[in-house]
Design an enzyme around this catalytic site. Structure first.
Site, PDB file in Angstrom:
ATOM      1  CE  LYS A   1       4.475   1.014  -0.603  1.00 49.73           C
ATOM      2  NZ  LYS A   1       4.211   0.267  -1.855  1.00 49.73           N
TER       3      LYS A   1
ATOM      4  CD1 TRP B   1      -2.826  -0.609  -4.806  1.00 46.13           C
ATOM      5  CD2 TRP B   1      -2.041  -2.710  -4.667  1.00 46.13           C
ATOM      6  NE1 TRP B   1      -1.696  -0.693  -5.591  1.00 46.13           N
ATOM      7  CE2 TRP B   1      -1.198  -1.964  -5.530  1.00 46.13           C
ATOM      8  CE3 TRP B   1      -1.734  -4.050  -4.425  1.00 46.13           C
ATOM      9  CZ2 TRP B   1      -0.071  -2.526  -6.139  1.00 46.13           C
ATOM     10  CZ3 TRP B   1      -0.626  -4.604  -5.038  1.00 46.13           C
ATOM     11  CH2 TRP B   1       0.191  -3.839  -5.880  1.00 46.13           C
TER      12      TRP B   1
ATOM     13  CG  ASP C   1      -0.318  -6.251   0.710  1.00 45.79           C
ATOM     14  OD1 ASP C   1       0.906  -6.048   0.895  1.00 45.79           O
ATOM     15  OD2 ASP C   1      -0.950  -5.747  -0.242  1.00 45.79           O
TER      16      ASP C   1
HETATM   17  N1  PLA Z   1       0.178  -3.774  -1.454  1.00 38.29           N
HETATM   18  C1  PLA Z   1      -0.403  -2.581  -1.237  1.00 38.29           C
HETATM   19  C2  PLA Z   1      -1.544  -2.501  -0.299  1.00 38.29           C
HETATM   20  C3  PLA Z   1       0.067  -1.447  -1.908  1.00 38.29           C
HETATM   21  O1  PLA Z   1      -0.521  -0.279  -1.680  1.00 38.29           O
HETATM   22  C4  PLA Z   1       1.156  -1.555  -2.799  1.00 38.29           C
HETATM   23  C5  PLA Z   1       1.672  -0.355  -3.542  1.00 38.29           C
HETATM   24  C6  PLA Z   1       1.734  -2.818  -2.957  1.00 38.29           C
HETATM   25  C7  PLA Z   1       1.216  -3.910  -2.268  1.00 38.29           C
HETATM   26  C8  PLA Z   1       2.865  -3.109  -3.876  1.00 38.29           C
HETATM   27  O2  PLA Z   1       3.972  -2.360  -3.719  1.00 38.29           O
HETATM   28  P1  PLA Z   1       5.379  -2.808  -4.288  1.00 38.29           P
HETATM   29  O3  PLA Z   1       5.178  -3.902  -5.256  1.00 38.29           O
HETATM   30  O4  PLA Z   1       5.939  -1.596  -4.901  1.00 38.29           O
HETATM   31  O5  PLA Z   1       6.135  -3.253  -3.080  1.00 38.29           O
HETATM   32  N2  PLA Z   1       0.742   0.648  -3.844  1.00 38.29           N
HETATM   33  C9  PLA Z   1       1.173   1.937  -4.407  1.00 38.29           C
HETATM   34  C10 PLA Z   1       1.906   1.781  -5.704  1.00 38.29           C
HETATM   35  C11 PLA Z   1       2.083   2.667  -3.440  1.00 38.29           C
HETATM   36  C12 PLA Z   1       1.235   0.978  -6.780  1.00 38.29           C
HETATM   37  O6  PLA Z   1       0.036   1.083  -7.016  1.00 38.29           O
HETATM   38  O7  PLA Z   1       1.978   0.191  -7.406  1.00 38.29           O
HETATM   39  C13 PLA Z   1      -0.107   2.779  -4.591  1.00 38.29           C
HETATM   40  O8  PLA Z   1       0.020   3.941  -4.985  1.00 38.29           O
HETATM   41  O9  PLA Z   1      -1.203   2.270  -4.284  1.00 38.29           O
END
Ligand code: PLA
Length: 451
Positions: A297, A180, A261
């Protein structure tokens, strides 16, 4: 006339004002350094702003996709960028169980809006630890888990990162390659040194297990290792339970610190317990670990920013000290977390009926995503799209890592108004039966022409 003549106590007020002006002008022309002291704080070197020198920062690689999507007037536009669940009608979803919990909260006139403690809503913390570690977790029974409410998954990772940077003997964190996009930024700013370990094999579109084991085997003993608990982002590729066991043995033998995570509990398999299994394997061996949980989510509470950081320790005495230090990390950062989201979660987790209803709604979301995988795969097969697309049905969770390259992605955006991250990741949760044909047409087009 000299400046000093005007500063004499015998001069008139207007003389003194002129004198001050003169001193100001002389200083401004004589010395560059002084001129910045005399300059008005709102007048910059150029354009009148002290911020005029700033360069325009690029949009976030994930959230910026939505910004571009919002600007597109096309009626067929499709946002498969951010991992946010949509219904078959393409609408954001507020879970029924969340509506019920909110109604309960509103009806309760005794509820107040006082600050929460630094650690957040205590009942929420207990229930969150139980949800991720299991109701029968020995670590919970032995009172050696320290849990603090944080601002969703991101906030939990950041607080955990800063805690480790301050108190853990190793400052290196290994993250998966790829991961991510926010992970490296969160941990670097928290004060850790970020390194990567091999994870994904583009040739098989699966796990590079050998590379992973080699890299973790070569990591400096004691290093921190970030592990995606389930539904790896962006690849949708998870280790099997047998592979997790080998990872666990290797990590424990080298004293590597697991930092999980867990942003998608329930979204991978549709079962909260199944998706938490890798974490529970690490807790069952009695060793220590960190877990960042997000309710964005799995409860659809994206904008409520509700999550938790749990640190599993070896004794309740240590857990108490850890909590006291976590408070010192949180207090200057945002003082205390918000009350509303955590209250919704607590209402749902504490009530057996609401909890069961939640698991059904969660399973329905996971099932709809799995059905989108099948529909997209079938649509490509029906079109005779060249290439092997079986990874669409093999990968897990919200995302498919399509293998499309940045040029193909930008072609699909330009010609088909389909928005996704430039690494070719698509959010399956943003698709519906109605939009699958449009996406399949676009993929077919880029797979058949030289883009
Ligand atoms: N960890 C991972 C692996 C994630 O994909 C995301 C969110 C988070 C943590 C953090 O989410 P939160 O802070 O909202 O609880 N990833 C998303 C959104 C869904 C983003 O990038 O913020 C994504 O589209 O990858």
């Amino acid at each position: 006339m000299t400046n000093s003549e005007f500063s004499s106590s015998s001069s008139s007020p207007s003389d003194r004002r002129i004198g001050a002006l003169l001193r100001h002008l002389t200083a401004a022309t004589n010395s560059d350094n002084l001129s910045s002291v005399y300059a008005s704080p709102t007048s910059g070197v150029s354009g009148g702003s002290v911020f005029a020198h700033l360069v325009q920062a690029p949009e976030d690689p994930i959230l910026g996709v939505t910004v571009a999507y919002n600007k597109d007037p096309s009626p067929v536009k499709l946002n498969l960028g951010v991992g946010a669940y949509r219904t078959e009608e393409g609408k954001p979803l507020v879970l029924n169980v969340v509506r019920k919990a909110e109604q309960q909260l509103i009806n309760d006139r005794t509820r107040i809006k006082e600050y929460l403690p630094i650690v957040g809503l205590v009942e929420f913390n207990k229930l969150s630890a139980k949800l991720i570690l299991g109701a029968d977790s020995p670590a919970i029974r032995e009172n050696r888990v320290s849990t603090v409410e944080c601002l969703s998954g991101t906030g939990s990772l950041r607080v955990g990162g800063e805690f480790l940077a301050k108190h853990y003997h190793q400052k290196t964190i290994y993250i998966t390659q790829p991961t991510w996009g926010n992970h490296p930024k969160i941990f670097t700013l928290a004060g850790l040194t970020v390194k990567t370990y091999r994870y994904y094999d583009p040739s098989t579109r699966g796990l590079n297990f050998q590379g992973l084991m080699e890299d973790l085997g070569a990591a400096t003993p004691g290093s921190i290792v970030l592990l995606h608990a389930c539904a790896h982002n962006p690849t949708g590729v998870d280790p099997t339970i047998q592979q997790w066991e080998q990872i666990r043995q290797l990590m424990r033998s080298k004293g590597l610190m697991p930092f999980f995570d867990s942003a998608y509990q329930g979204f991978a398999s549709g079962s909260l317990d199944t998706d938490a299994k890798p974490i529970r394997m690490f807790v069952a061996d009695g060793g220590e670990c960190l877990v960042a949980q997000s309710y964005a989510k799995n409860m659809g509470l994206y904008g409520e920013r509700v999550g938790a950081l749990s640190i599993v320790c070896k004794s309740s005495d240590v857990a108490g000290k850890v909590e006291s230090q976590l408070k010192l990390v949180i207090r200057p950062m945002y003082s205390s977390p918000p009350i509303h989201g955590a209250s919704i979660v607590a209402v749902i987790l504490r009530d057996r009926n609401l909890f069961n209803e939640w698991t059904l709604e969660l399973k329905a979301m996971a099932d709809r995503i799995i059905s989108m995988r099948k529909q997209l795969f079938e649509a490509l097969r029906a079109r005779g799209t060249p290439g092997d697309w079986s990874h669409i049905i093999k990968q897990i969770g919200m995302f498919t890592f399509t293998g499309l390259n940045p040029a193909q992605v930008s072609y699909m955006t330009k010609e088909y108004h389909i928005y996704m991250t430039s690494d070719g990741r698509i959010s399956m949760a943003g698709l519906s039966s109605k939009t699958v044909p449009h996406l399949a047409d676009a993929i077919h087009a880029v797979a058949t022409k030289a883009v």
